[in-house]
Write an enzyme that holds these catalytic residues in place. Structure first.
Site, short mmCIF file in Angstrom:
data_model
loop_
_atom_site.label_atom_id
_atom_site.label_comp_id
_atom_site.label_asym_id
_atom_site.label_seq_id
_atom_site.Cartn_x
_atom_site.Cartn_y
_atom_site.Cartn_z
N GLU A 57 -5.30 -5.96 11.59
CA GLU A 57 -3.89 -5.60 11.46
C GLU A 57 -3.38 -4.94 12.72
O GLU A 57 -2.28 -5.24 13.21
CB GLU A 57 -3.70 -4.66 10.26
N HIS B 46 20.07 -0.76 32.43
CA HIS B 46 21.30 -1.50 32.12
C HIS B 46 22.53 -0.58 32.13
O HIS B 46 23.66 -1.08 32.13
CB HIS B 46 21.19 -2.16 30.75
N HIS C 167 -10.74 7.39 -4.00
CA HIS C 167 -10.90 6.17 -3.21
C HIS C 167 -11.32 4.98 -4.05
O HIS C 167 -11.61 3.92 -3.49
CB HIS C 167 -11.90 6.40 -2.07
N THR D 27 0.49 5.54 12.38
CA THR D 27 1.27 6.20 13.42
C THR D 27 0.43 6.45 14.67
O THR D 27 -0.80 6.45 14.63
CB THR D 27 1.82 7.55 12.93
N MET E 256 0.82 -1.21 0.00
CA MET E 256 0.00 0.00 0.00
C MET E 256 0.86 1.26 0.00
O MET E 256 0.59 2.20 -0.73
CB MET E 256 -0.92 0.01 1.23
#
Length: 391
Positions: free
Chosen positions: A243, A339, A180, A366, A126
């Protein structure tokens, strides 16, 4: 807390898949990271043992069990084994269902059995340089002829792009009148005019092949059109909730691993004569993160149950994606900080956890796009105040 709602069969499946990863995948991951691509043998090995595509009917080689919790097991164990840059679930659960939801029987017979066996690796294309979450900005087009379509354009950042034998490509098919109006074409390896560009170098997920794809007058037979021409945008939107659920399960499993790695380190590391875990700052930071992880896990498990019931909304999936992707980054960031200098060294797993995590709030929508989706719902005229809802 109540135990997570996995059946005895799914627990046995988890144990078997964990052993498969340890024997067949984990020993090769470093060499695959060095070459920038997981070998096709990984897909074939998983397919041979029934771990690649669980949900297709037995007629196509699957188990015929569409319970998403089987895929949840696969995603969680893959992430926890530090094999998250093997994109088996993109092939099996993100792309594969397009065939059963929108494809015809001839297409299912032609592609699904090979996909279940790992002989036909799949990808979906896409994203373009100027079109990511905003699909209306897509420039790839296809023109219809008597018995075929001609596809032109390019895609970028395509996961499984080098390995893929079958790519589901979205293209505009009436760009002048309707931005679209899109159609999804199944482009096969070897079709004339279909070319792959670079295997792109990335910050993290080094073994996951991410490629540029080019389509120059690619002749697509009408038998390779998915569903109805012009309905591609609708098909893509229908797949977004799943998804984002797939993503959320993986992000959270990776975050859980980051916490566990940090747990082991802070209990062993001595600072000023006592374990790092004995210092109040460490205790508070770890307590905060443990709480956030447990709350997110409860929500994700609820989303899985909703998906199985056919009730997972796009908004709820967006919430899961937003929270877990940001949490994956936060958990890895905390781990690196705890760490100290060691966290900056690649020989410590937490280093790779951090670089792998950074893409999660970006791809599959996002964090900013997720917030737009959520805000449109929670600030709409249809919003229901909490104390007036039916529970």
């Amino acid at each position: 807390m109540l135990p997570r709602a996995f059946t005895e069969e799914q627990q046995m499946f988890r144990d078997a898949y964990r052993k498969f990863l340890a024997a067949e995948i984990v020993p090769h991951m470093e060499s695959w990271r060095d070459q920038g691509r997981v070998d096709r043998s990984a897909f074939e090995a998983a397919g041979a043992q029934g771990f690649l595509m669980v949900w297709p009917d037995e007629a196509y080689g699957g188990m015929g069990d569409d319970d998403f919790r089987f895929e949840q097991v696969i995603i969680e164990e893959t992430a926890y084994a530090r094999c998250g840059d093997w994109y088996n679930t993109l092939h099996s659960r993100l792309v594969g269902p397009y065939l059963t939801r929108f494809g015809n029987e001839e297409q299912r017979q032609r592609f699904l059995p090979k996909a279940v066996r790992g002989e036909c690796i799949m990808a979906i294309a896409m994203t373009e340089p100027d079109a990511g979450s905003d699909l209306a900005g897509m420039r790839t087009t296809a023109v219809e002829h008597d018995d075929h379509w001609v596809l032109n354009g390019s895609k970028t950042y395509i996961s499984n792009g080098i390995n893929a034998d079958l790519v589901f490509v979205a293209a505009k098919t009436d760009p002048e009148n309707n931005p679209h109006h899109m159609t999804i074409f199944m482009v096969e390896r070897g079709m004339g005019g279909f070319e792959r560009g670079r295997n792109l170098k990335k910050m993290g997920l080094k073994a996951q092949d991410t490629a540029e794809l080019f389509f120059n007058d690619v002749k697509i037979p009408k038998a390779n059109v998915l569903g109805e021409a012009g309905r591609g945008f609708i098909y893509l939107m229908e797949g977004l909730a799943e998804e984002r659920l797939i993503g959320a399960v993986g992000y959270l499993a990776a975050a859980q691993l980051s916490w566990d790695l940090t747990y082991d380190y802070v209990r062993q590391r001595k600072v000023f004569g006592k374990a790092l875990a004995a210092h109040q700052n460490t205790q508070f930071k770890m307590a905060e993160m443990r709480t956030e992880l447990d709350l997110a896990q409860s929500y994700v498990d609820q989303c899985v149950a909703a998906f199985n019931a056919g009730q997972l909304s796009a908004v709820d999936a967006a919430k899961a994606k937003l929270v877990t992707s940001e949490l994956q980054v936060s958990a890895a960031d905390l781990g690196v900080q705890m760490h100290g200098g060691a966290g900056y060294m690649d020989e410590y797993p937490i280093s790779r956890q951090f670089t792998d995590a950074r893409i999660s709030p970006i791809y599959a929508g996002t964090s900013e796009v997720m917030k737009i989706i959520i805000s449109r719902d929670c600030l709409s005229d249809d919003y229901v105040p909490f104390n007036t809802r039916n529970f």
